[in-house]
Design a protein around this motif. Structure first.
Motif, PDB file in Angstrom:
ATOM      1  N   LEU A  39       2.149  -7.012  -3.199  1.00 35.63           N
ATOM      2  CA  LEU A  39       2.213  -5.663  -2.624  1.00 35.63           C
ATOM      3  C   LEU A  39       1.290  -4.767  -3.463  1.00 35.63           C
ATOM      4  CD1 LEU A  39       3.457  -3.691  -0.589  1.00 35.63           C
ATOM      5  CD2 LEU A  39       5.267  -3.265  -2.234  1.00 35.63           C
ATOM      6  N   HIS A  40       0.335  -4.122  -2.785  1.00 34.00           N
ATOM      7  CA  HIS A  40      -0.647  -3.271  -3.474  1.00 34.00           C
ATOM      8  C   HIS A  40      -0.128  -1.833  -3.509  1.00 34.00           C
ATOM      9  CE1 HIS A  40      -4.850  -2.259  -4.638  1.00 34.00           C
ATOM     10  NE2 HIS A  40      -4.685  -1.174  -3.889  1.00 34.00           N
ATOM     11  N   LEU A  41      -0.062  -1.285  -4.710  1.00 34.49           N
ATOM     12  CA  LEU A  41       0.506   0.056  -4.899  1.00 34.49           C
ATOM     13  C   LEU A  41      -0.573   0.983  -5.455  1.00 34.49           C
ATOM     14  CD1 LEU A  41       3.452   0.985  -4.519  1.00 34.49           C
ATOM     15  CD2 LEU A  41       3.779   0.626  -6.959  1.00 34.49           C
ATOM     16  N   ASP A  42      -0.910   2.018  -4.705  1.00 30.86           N
ATOM     17  CA  ASP A  42      -1.966   2.949  -5.116  1.00 30.86           C
ATOM     18  C   ASP A  42      -1.366   4.146  -5.828  1.00 30.86           C
ATOM     19  OD1 ASP A  42      -4.472   1.826  -3.928  1.00 30.86           O
ATOM     20  OD2 ASP A  42      -3.224   1.886  -2.134  1.00 30.86           O
ATOM     21  N   VAL A  43      -1.828   4.391  -7.047  1.00 29.70           N
ATOM     22  CA  VAL A  43      -1.306   5.499  -7.856  1.00 29.70           C
ATOM     23  C   VAL A  43      -2.451   6.482  -8.100  1.00 29.70           C
ATOM     24  CG1 VAL A  43      -0.186   6.130 -10.027  1.00 29.70           C
ATOM     25  CG2 VAL A  43       0.359   3.935  -8.943  1.00 29.70           C
ATOM     26  N   VAL A  72      -0.914  -3.146  -8.962  1.00 32.76           N
ATOM     27  CA  VAL A  72      -0.985  -1.686  -9.077  1.00 32.76           C
ATOM     28  C   VAL A  72      -2.421  -1.221  -9.316  1.00 32.76           C
ATOM     29  CG1 VAL A  72      -0.220   0.309 -10.436  1.00 32.76           C
ATOM     30  CG2 VAL A  72       1.398  -1.521  -9.895  1.00 32.76           C
ATOM     31  N   HIS A  73      -2.873  -0.313  -8.485  1.00 30.80           N
ATOM     32  CA  HIS A  73      -4.234   0.230  -8.541  1.00 30.80           C
ATOM     33  C   HIS A  73      -4.152   1.665  -9.041  1.00 30.80           C
ATOM     34  CE1 HIS A  73      -7.982   1.475  -5.921  1.00 30.80           C
ATOM     35  NE2 HIS A  73      -8.185   1.647  -7.208  1.00 30.80           N
ATOM     36  N   LEU A  74      -4.561   1.869 -10.307  1.00 27.09           N
ATOM     37  CA  LEU A  74      -4.472   3.201 -10.912  1.00 27.09           C
ATOM     38  C   LEU A  74      -5.741   3.992 -10.638  1.00 27.09           C
ATOM     39  CD1 LEU A  74      -2.925   2.465 -14.448  1.00 27.09           C
ATOM     40  CD2 LEU A  74      -1.774   3.230 -12.359  1.00 27.09           C
ATOM     41  N   VAL A 181     -10.902  -7.068  -2.864  1.00 27.83           N
ATOM     42  CA  VAL A 181     -11.629  -6.031  -2.109  1.00 27.83           C
ATOM     43  C   VAL A 181     -10.618  -5.079  -1.484  1.00 27.83           C
ATOM     44  CG1 VAL A 181     -13.451  -5.593  -0.428  1.00 27.83           C
ATOM     45  CG2 VAL A 181     -13.284  -7.828  -1.490  1.00 27.83           C
ATOM     46  N   ASP A 182     -10.940  -3.781  -1.508  1.00 22.65           N
ATOM     47  CA  ASP A 182      -9.977  -2.754  -1.091  1.00 22.65           C
ATOM     48  C   ASP A 182     -10.699  -1.664  -0.301  1.00 22.65           C
ATOM     49  OD1 ASP A 182      -7.883  -0.954  -0.915  1.00 22.65           O
ATOM     50  OD2 ASP A 182      -7.726  -0.597  -3.075  1.00 22.65           O
ATOM     51  N   GLY A 183     -10.307  -1.508   0.963  1.00 24.52           N
ATOM     52  CA  GLY A 183     -10.827  -0.409   1.776  1.00 24.52           C
ATOM     53  C   GLY A 183     -11.483  -0.874   3.061  1.00 24.52           C
TER      54      GLY A 183
HETATM   55 ZN    ZN Z   1      -6.017   0.483  -3.623  1.00 25.87          ZN
END
Ligand code: ZN
Ligand code: DX5
Length: 224
Positions: A39-43, A72-74, A181-183
């Motif tokens: 699970l990818h969590l954007d902070v 987790v993506h800070l 890869v994200d987006g």
């Molecule tokens: Zn992200």
């Protein structure tokens, strides 16, 4: 036509940013029950990016019902301040932006010392070649294929070439560094990204806006 694959299937990480925030428990349960891997969590802090997402008290409670490994993506300035918080939550991987870390080697070393996988994130304009002297110490590189801060943006095409170049660097040095890869990722683009060398695909809008997200995640796992 039947497709035979000899490599492991792609890792899928739904991004909670695109979930329905009025029904977060339902959406987390959906991810828990799906074939998703992480699970990818954007902070976000409203400083490094022009948006704010989930605050820490909320993340602490949500983490109690998440059963998938947390990625987790800070998107914050001074991300090193928050290593102990995410260590205590037991997250799998902690991603920090290259552009946010003056002492990147120190931050990466601290993340690994705290028992998490260390991931370095590159904004669309940051060349992969700048990772030459940190790649060996990095468990994963996250290539942003949109400018960070918001879900549902349009994929930036040249980022696909960055994946290809980064894969060449990793293979040439016989490293095990993963590429995420994200987006703007969807099923069709996901296939091209994996062909270019991606190991992990983050998807927000594509998954959470689907009529049947569980089925869509299954298709991503099977068809990509
Ligand atoms: Zn992200
Ligand atoms: C953007 C975030 C992404 C975002 C992706 O800053 O890092 O994780 O949720 O959303 P989609 O897949 O909708 O582009």
């Amino acid at each position: 036509m039947q497709k035979f694959k000899f490599t492991m299937s792609v890792t899928i990480a739904p991004s909670l940013l695109s979930a329905n925030f009025l029904r977060l428990e339902d959406d987390i349960t959906m991810v828990n029950q799906s074939d998703a891997d992480w699970l990818h969590l954007d902070v976000m802090d409203g400083v490094f990016v022009p948006n704010i997402s989930l605050g820490f008290p909320m993340i602490q409670q949500l983490a109690q019902i998440m059963t998938k490994p947390l990625d987790v993506h800070l998107m914050v300035v001074e991300p090193q301040k928050f290593i102990p918080f995410f260590q205590a939550l037991g997250v799998r991987s902690l991603s920090v932006h290259y552009e946010a870390c003056t002492h990147l080697h120190r931050v990466v070393t601290e993340i690994k010392g705290a028992g998490m996988k260390a991931c370095v994130v590159l904004n669309p304009h940051t060349p992969v070649e700048l990772l030459t002297d940190i790649l060996e110490d990095t468990d994963m590189v996250l290539i942003m294929s949109v400018n960070p801060g918001f879900g549902g943006q349009k994929f930036i095409p040249h980022t696909q070439d960055k994946i290809r170049r980064l894969k060449e660097m990793i293979v040439a040095r016989n490293l095990k560094t993963l590429i995420e890869v994200d987006g703007g990722v969807n099923l069709e683009r996901g296939k091209l990204l994996v062909e270019a060398g991606a190991d992990v695909l983050v998807a927000g809008n594509f998954i959470f806006n689907a009529d049947n997200p569980i089925e869509l995640i299954r298709r991503m796992k099977q068809e990509i």
